[in-house]
Design an enzyme around this catalytic site. Structure first.
Site, mmCIF file in Angstrom:
data_model
loop_
_atom_site.group_PDB
_atom_site.id
_atom_site.type_symbol
_atom_site.label_atom_id
_atom_site.label_comp_id
_atom_site.label_asym_id
_atom_site.label_seq_id
_atom_site.Cartn_x
_atom_site.Cartn_y
_atom_site.Cartn_z
ATOM 1 N N ARG A 70 -4.652 -16.389 -54.722
ATOM 2 C CA ARG A 70 -4.534 -15.821 -53.369
ATOM 3 C C ARG A 70 -3.581 -14.629 -53.340
ATOM 4 O O ARG A 70 -3.780 -13.678 -52.599
ATOM 5 C CB ARG A 70 -4.028 -16.893 -52.391
ATOM 6 C CG ARG A 70 -5.092 -17.899 -52.025
ATOM 7 C CD ARG A 70 -4.521 -18.980 -51.113
ATOM 8 N NE ARG A 70 -5.612 -19.803 -50.635
ATOM 9 C CZ ARG A 70 -6.225 -19.649 -49.459
ATOM 10 N NH1 ARG A 70 -5.812 -18.717 -48.636
ATOM 11 N NH2 ARG A 70 -7.221 -20.423 -49.102
ATOM 12 N N ARG A 96 -8.729 -16.480 -43.127
ATOM 13 C CA ARG A 96 -8.054 -17.041 -44.306
ATOM 14 C C ARG A 96 -6.576 -17.182 -44.006
ATOM 15 O O ARG A 96 -5.974 -16.272 -43.421
ATOM 16 C CB ARG A 96 -8.216 -16.125 -45.520
ATOM 17 C CG ARG A 96 -9.462 -16.440 -46.328
ATOM 18 C CD ARG A 96 -9.607 -15.511 -47.480
ATOM 19 N NE ARG A 96 -8.869 -15.917 -48.673
ATOM 20 C CZ ARG A 96 -9.220 -16.909 -49.455
ATOM 21 N NH1 ARG A 96 -10.265 -17.659 -49.159
ATOM 22 N NH2 ARG A 96 -8.520 -17.209 -50.537
ATOM 23 N N ASN A 112 -1.727 -11.173 -34.475
ATOM 24 C CA ASN A 112 -2.937 -12.001 -34.557
ATOM 25 C C ASN A 112 -3.393 -12.346 -33.148
ATOM 26 O O ASN A 112 -2.566 -12.440 -32.235
ATOM 27 C CB ASN A 112 -2.629 -13.297 -35.320
ATOM 28 C CG ASN A 112 -3.855 -14.192 -35.465
ATOM 29 O OD1 ASN A 112 -4.950 -13.710 -35.757
ATOM 30 N ND2 ASN A 112 -3.680 -15.486 -35.256
ATOM 31 N N HIS A 114 -5.415 -15.412 -31.201
ATOM 32 C CA HIS A 114 -5.822 -16.804 -31.427
ATOM 33 C C HIS A 114 -6.503 -17.325 -30.166
ATOM 34 O O HIS A 114 -6.007 -17.108 -29.051
ATOM 35 C CB HIS A 114 -4.588 -17.651 -31.769
ATOM 36 C CG HIS A 114 -4.948 -19.072 -32.024
ATOM 37 N ND1 HIS A 114 -5.524 -19.490 -33.217
ATOM 38 C CD2 HIS A 114 -4.869 -20.169 -31.243
ATOM 39 C CE1 HIS A 114 -5.763 -20.785 -33.142
ATOM 40 N NE2 HIS A 114 -5.378 -21.217 -31.954
HETATM 41 C C1 GAR Z 1 -12.012 -14.775 -31.967
HETATM 42 O O1 GAR Z 1 -12.260 -15.705 -30.956
HETATM 43 C C2 GAR Z 1 -10.592 -14.917 -32.488
HETATM 44 O O2 GAR Z 1 -9.661 -15.261 -31.500
HETATM 45 C C3 GAR Z 1 -10.766 -16.047 -33.461
HETATM 46 O O3 GAR Z 1 -11.982 -15.797 -34.107
HETATM 47 C C4 GAR Z 1 -12.831 -15.085 -33.216
HETATM 48 C C5 GAR Z 1 -13.286 -13.850 -33.914
HETATM 49 O O4 GAR Z 1 -14.265 -13.197 -33.157
HETATM 50 N N1 GAR Z 1 -9.685 -16.104 -34.382
HETATM 51 C C6 GAR Z 1 -9.276 -17.227 -34.950
HETATM 52 O O5 GAR Z 1 -9.781 -18.309 -34.727
HETATM 53 C C7 GAR Z 1 -8.127 -17.037 -35.909
HETATM 54 N N2 GAR Z 1 -7.606 -18.301 -36.293
HETATM 55 P P1 GAR Z 1 -14.585 -11.683 -33.422
HETATM 56 O O6 GAR Z 1 -14.849 -11.564 -34.932
HETATM 57 O O7 GAR Z 1 -15.820 -11.413 -32.628
HETATM 58 O O8 GAR Z 1 -13.400 -10.883 -32.992
#
Ligand code: GAR
Length: 210
Positions: A70, A96, A112, A114
């Protein structure tokens, strides 16, 4: 005088709708950030093509090429970010877990988004878990990345109601709509120093990470 934009990269793993929202916001001359690079750990991420279509440099650094190493994968990411003179890294559906190497290298410069109202529901499958828990409000959070996943200082949140009969997909759609507004707003506030997070622009003319 034209204000200097802070150079940002977005890291994705899939669809990239938050990436697209940031790219669209950054088109405004008033937005204090330019999106100079999109990186994905998955070459098949739909967001890569969308970014290129929008005229943004987009590259895959495939984690599978690095096997279990990683840190080697993250070193390649780090080198690409630095070579592009990136100041702010926005994780947007980057799926990841990061090792201490990349988190420390970009400490205070990595955000980030979330899909929950942190500290509730860190981790995966947040919408299904929110439904199971019976919460009446759900939402999304923009935070600074620290080593503990989904736990860094909160910059912005938006709440949505959980309605009777909602499925996880219904909730995901309602939350995503909010994500697309709060992420650009939070990045703009962060980059312009409103959240106290980033050094003043002239302090960053040289790479602030050196
Ligand atoms: C979004 O809902 C984001 O908040 C989530 O993945 C999705 C990506 O959508 N992120 C996570 O879960 C991070 N742990 P997108 O590719 O259409 O932006």
């Amino acid at each position: 005088m034209v204000a200097l934009k802070r150079r940002a990269a977005i890291m994705i793993s899939g669809r990239g709708s938050n990436m697209a929202a940031l790219v669209a916001a950054a088109r405004s001359p008033a937005f204090p950030v330019s999106i100079d690079l999109v990186l994905s750990n998955r070459p098949d991420a739909a967001g890569l093509a969308a970014a290129r279509c929008a005229g943004v440099r987009a590259e895959a650094i495939d984690h599978r090429e690095f096997g279990q190493d990683r840190t080697a994968h993250e070193s390649a990411i780090d080198a690409t970010l630095r070579a592009a003179h990136i100041e702010i890294v926005c994780l947007a559906g980057y799926m990841r877990l990061l090792t201490p190497f990349l988190v420390q290298a970009w400490q205070g410069h990595m955000l980030n988004i979330h899909p929950s109202l942190l500290p509730s529901f860190p981790g995966l499958k947040t919408h299904a878990r929110a439904l199971r828990a019976g919460v009446k409000l759900h939402g999304c959070t923009v935070h600074i990345v620290t080593q503990e996943a989904d736990a860094g200082p909160i910059l912005a949140q938006a709440a949505v109601p959980v309605l009777p009969g909602d499925s996880a997909d219904d909730l995901a759609r309602r939350v995503l709509h909010q994500e697309h507004s709060i992420y650009p707003a939070a990045v703009a506030a962060f980059a312009s120093g409103a959240t106290g997070g980033l050094p003043a622009a002239d302090a960053c003319l040289a790479n602030p990470l050196d």
